[in-house]
Design an enzyme around this catalytic site. Structure first.
Site, short mmCIF file in Angstrom:
data_model
loop_
_atom_site.label_atom_id
_atom_site.label_comp_id
_atom_site.label_asym_id
_atom_site.label_seq_id
_atom_site.Cartn_x
_atom_site.Cartn_y
_atom_site.Cartn_z
N LYS A 99 1.94 -7.25 4.18
CA LYS A 99 1.48 -6.20 5.10
C LYS A 99 0.95 -6.91 6.34
CE LYS A 99 1.00 -1.70 4.39
NZ LYS A 99 2.03 -1.00 3.64
N1 GLU Z 1 4.93 0.92 5.05
C1 GLU Z 1 5.68 1.43 3.97
C2 GLU Z 1 4.91 1.29 2.66
O1 GLU Z 1 3.73 1.12 2.66
C3 GLU Z 1 7.08 0.85 3.91
C4 GLU Z 1 7.15 -0.63 3.78
C5 GLU Z 1 8.57 -1.18 3.92
O2 GLU Z 1 9.47 -0.39 4.09
O3 GLU Z 1 8.72 -2.39 3.87
O4 GLU Z 1 5.46 1.38 1.60
#
Ligand code: GLU
Length: 457
Positions: free
Chosen positions: A108
């Site tokens: 993240k």
């Molecule tokens: N931000 C989204 C999540 O928390 C998608 C992450 C992604 O597609 O890599 O799952």
């Protein structure tokens, strides 16, 4: 781990959840830090010119949780984040990817900024500078970014373009959640919300409640919340409450979804939608409904309000909306409230991201039907595995979903071993290693291959 840099309530929540699961799985103490603490954390300062010519510096982060199963994967958040929150979100991404059988570790990233306070030029400058600072640490086979709170398709296109300009060639597969014109996949934009509603429909079915007689309240009206509301309404569910950071509305006779859609298309926020059905945002969560969807931020279902919830299904569209204290209450109320835990309920975003990455790598693009068919198969399998594991081990759905995810990562780490080799391995003797390797392979195979018995889209 003697002293970790991570702290704060959100990281503490991820740590506590992991401890509960590790206790349940009887994971050896010496393996726990290796599973929990992120492999890498990068902090960068991102200077940009403000519109009046001043220079301002924003703090950016990226946390890569583990690289055991493949590259790391996860969104980038533009909001008031800190490193502890980013680390927690990266850890949750790992369990989410492993539960879905994706060949990724979690990651993240984020910048501590209010994106709505930036002009379009400043937003582009900040996005590009952040990606430029990250270039040494990311790559299509190292770490693949995606959108999250405060970012969108356009930001992903800027990330991709910045990375590509530095490499001297177009590399679509460096980020997912891009516009179709920049190598995105069909179905990504709607994926998370439609996935939530797919699982809600499965849970309603499981409880014998017909969609046409059900009511829902949705907290958060961004990409996840709004698509969930529209797609639940399509299934016949009556939407009786919605909220975002600007307003909350509640009407037990049902809100007009077509009006809501028109209002959102025009204003981009809920404020100003109605002058009649105002509600207190915190009160909205505890109104009677069949389906409650927290689709905004972390830690909104707490030890205080968990006992007051009057829903039949708690569908966690957000990451980490329920605290461990609330979990204890929900465990006692398990016959009243059916929990769809976040790492199951909101996994479609990353599942379709995985499809986008695969298509970009292969330069071979799929029809939308193929995207949704594959998505529903993975969701159905994860749903069934979670429910079956919870039933078998008499544990909560969250514990079951996390236990599956953590076991996949643990097995892979054990099978690969710890580099460099140590001749004095204290506890794992050869036959034990061999047994674990076989268990790891069959677990991953089972996660990828189990055929869902039914898919009712
Ligand atoms: N931000 C989204 C999540 O928390 C998608 C992450 C992604 O597609 O890599 O799952």
């Amino acid at each position: 781990m003697t002293k970790a840099i991570y702290g704060g309530p959100v990281f503490e929540m991820a740590r506590q959840q992991f401890k509960r699961v590790a206790d349940h799985l009887e994971i050896l103490e010496m393996e726990r830090d290796r599973l929990l603490y992120p492999k890498r954390a990068i902090a960068v300062s991102c200077p940009i010119h403000r519109d009046d010519g001043r220079t301002e510096v924003f703090q950016g982060y990226r946390v890569q949780h583990h690289l055991t199963l493949g590259p790391t994967k996860g969104g980038t958040r533009f909001s008031q984040v800190d490193i502890g929150e980013v680390a927690a979100l990266a850890i949750w991404m790992s369990w989410k990817c492993a539960l879905a059988g994706l060949p990724y570790g979690g990651a993240k990233g984020g910048i501590t900024v209010d994106p709505y306070a930036l002009s379009p030029r400043q937003l582009e400058a900040l996005s590009r500078r952040y990606m430029q600072e990250m270039i040494p640490f990311v790559g299509p086979h190292t770490d693949v970014m995606a959108p999250d709170m405060g970012t969108n398709e356009q930001v992903m296109a800027w990330f991709m373009d910045t990375y590509s300009m530095y490499q001297g060639q177009t590399i679509n597969e460096i980020v997912t959640g891009k516009p179709i014109s920049a190598g995105g996949t069909l179905g990504r934009r709607e994926a998370t919300g439609r996935g939530v509603s797919y699982l809600v429909a499965r849970a309603l079915d499981h409880l014998g409640i017909s969609a046409g007689s059900a009511t829902a309240i949705i907290q958060g009206f961004g990409n996840v919340g709004s698509v969930t509301a529209y797609s639940l309404a399509e299934k016949g569910v009556k939407i009786i409450g919605v909220s975002d950071h600007t307003a909350a509305y509640y009407d037990p006779t049902g809100l007009n979804i077509a009006d809501l859609q028109r209002h959102m298309a025009k204003r981009g926020q809920l404020a100003g939608f109605s002058t009649q059905s105002f509600a207190e945002p915190s009160e909205l969560l505890v109104q009677k409904c069949d389906v409650l969807v927290p689709a905004a931020v972390e830690r909104v279902i707490t030890g205080e309000n968990a006992s007051q919830l009057k829903c039949r299904i708690l569908a966690e569209g957000a990451n980490g909306p329920t605290t461990p204290e609330a979990d204890s209450v929900l465990q006692q109320r398990r016959d009243e409230i059916f929990v769809l835990p976040d790492i199951l309920c909101n996994a479609r975003g990353v599942i379709v991201s995985y499809f986008e990455w695969v298509q970009d790598l292969q330069r071979l693009f799929w029809e939308e039907t193929e995207v949704f068919d594959r998505l529903y198969r993975i969701l159905e399998r994860s749903f069934q595995q979670t429910i079956a594991c919870a039933k078998r081990d008499r544990i909560s759905h969250r514990m079951a979903a996390m236990a599956i995810g953590v076991s996949v990562v643990q097995s892979a780490k054990r099978t690969r071993g710890l580099f460099p080799w140590c001749s004095k391995r204290a506890t794992l003797i050869e036959p034990e290693c061999h047994r674990l390797a076989i268990a790891a392979v069959s677990q991953i195979r089972e996660n990828r291959q189990a055929q869902p018995e039914r898919i009712n889209v």
